[in-house]
Scaffold this motif. Sequence first.
Motif, PDB file in Angstrom:
ATOM      1  N   THR A   1      -4.171   6.675  -1.794  1.00  0.00           N
ATOM      2  CA  THR A   1      -3.446   5.423  -1.567  1.00  0.00           C
ATOM      3  C   THR A   1      -3.546   4.557  -2.813  1.00  0.00           C
ATOM      4  O   THR A   1      -4.616   4.437  -3.417  1.00  0.00           O
TER       5      THR A   1
ATOM      6  N   CYS B   1      -2.497   0.620  -4.321  1.00  0.00           N
ATOM      7  CA  CYS B   1      -2.103  -0.724  -3.898  1.00  0.00           C
ATOM      8  C   CYS B   1      -1.762  -1.564  -5.123  1.00  0.00           C
ATOM      9  O   CYS B   1      -2.439  -1.481  -6.159  1.00  0.00           O
TER      10      CYS B   1
ATOM     11  N   ASP C   1       0.874  -1.179   0.000  1.00  0.00           N
ATOM     12  CA  ASP C   1       0.000   0.000   0.000  1.00  0.00           C
ATOM     13  C   ASP C   1       0.909   1.226   0.000  1.00  0.00           C
ATOM     14  O   ASP C   1       1.732   1.401   0.916  1.00  0.00           O
TER      15      ASP C   1
ATOM     16  N   LYS D   1       1.031   5.208   0.151  1.00  0.00           N
ATOM     17  CA  LYS D   1       0.270   6.415   0.479  1.00  0.00           C
ATOM     18  C   LYS D   1       0.991   7.620  -0.100  1.00  0.00           C
ATOM     19  O   LYS D   1       2.181   7.817   0.128  1.00  0.00           O
ATOM     20  N   THR D   2       0.250   8.399  -0.886  1.00  0.00           N
ATOM     21  CA  THR D   2       0.804   9.618  -1.473  1.00  0.00           C
ATOM     22  C   THR D   2       0.021  10.816  -0.947  1.00  0.00           C
ATOM     23  O   THR D   2      -0.926  10.656  -0.178  1.00  0.00           O
TER      24      THR D   2
END
Length: 201
Positions: free
Chosen positions: A158, A160, A151, A153-154
């Motif tokens: 998110t 995946c 995963d 996260k930016t």
Amino acid sequence: MSTRSDRRWAELARELEFTRLPELRRQAEGWRTGLTGLTSLLAVLLLLKGRDNLNDLPGWARGTAVGLLVAAFLLLITGSLLAARAAHGAPEREILLGGQTLRRWTEREVDRVRRALAWAFLCCVLGMISVVGALLVAWVTTGASAAPLVDVKTGTGTVCGELILVNRQQLTISMEQDVEVSLPRTSVVSVKPAETCDAAP
């Protein structure tokens, strides 16, 4: 010369009736020793090497490999017990003194020993097939294992997928339908391992 040879062969054929059981017992002793050695070797391999080799497999492959190894262990133990029964016989409650009674018992015991040896041989073959099957499952599955799921996260959300590439400039993951997404390292806030991407937003 030919007559003497034929007579000797006839004598050996008559004596064979009295030596069948000891010969089968010796053969069974060899099988018992071999099967015991194989069972011990399999037990040592399971205890020393099995755990770290199987932990990297997916759940279904680990279950299949463990099941095959347990089946092999049980088959080899069963074969060892059958060979031991054939080699040493079962405890008898009476001593056979009569000639005909001893003859009938010997004939029945020869049949029992032959059956036990046949079953011991079958258990040995099936046990070794199970071991080879477990090894094949482990090798094939390990060789075809997928990249780890992560995963990412930016700042905008998110993402995946399977981790494909990480370097100083970017992070690349493969999403559903083999769509590859490259994210600049500066936009990545965090990266966490994921069990599945089904629940990813």
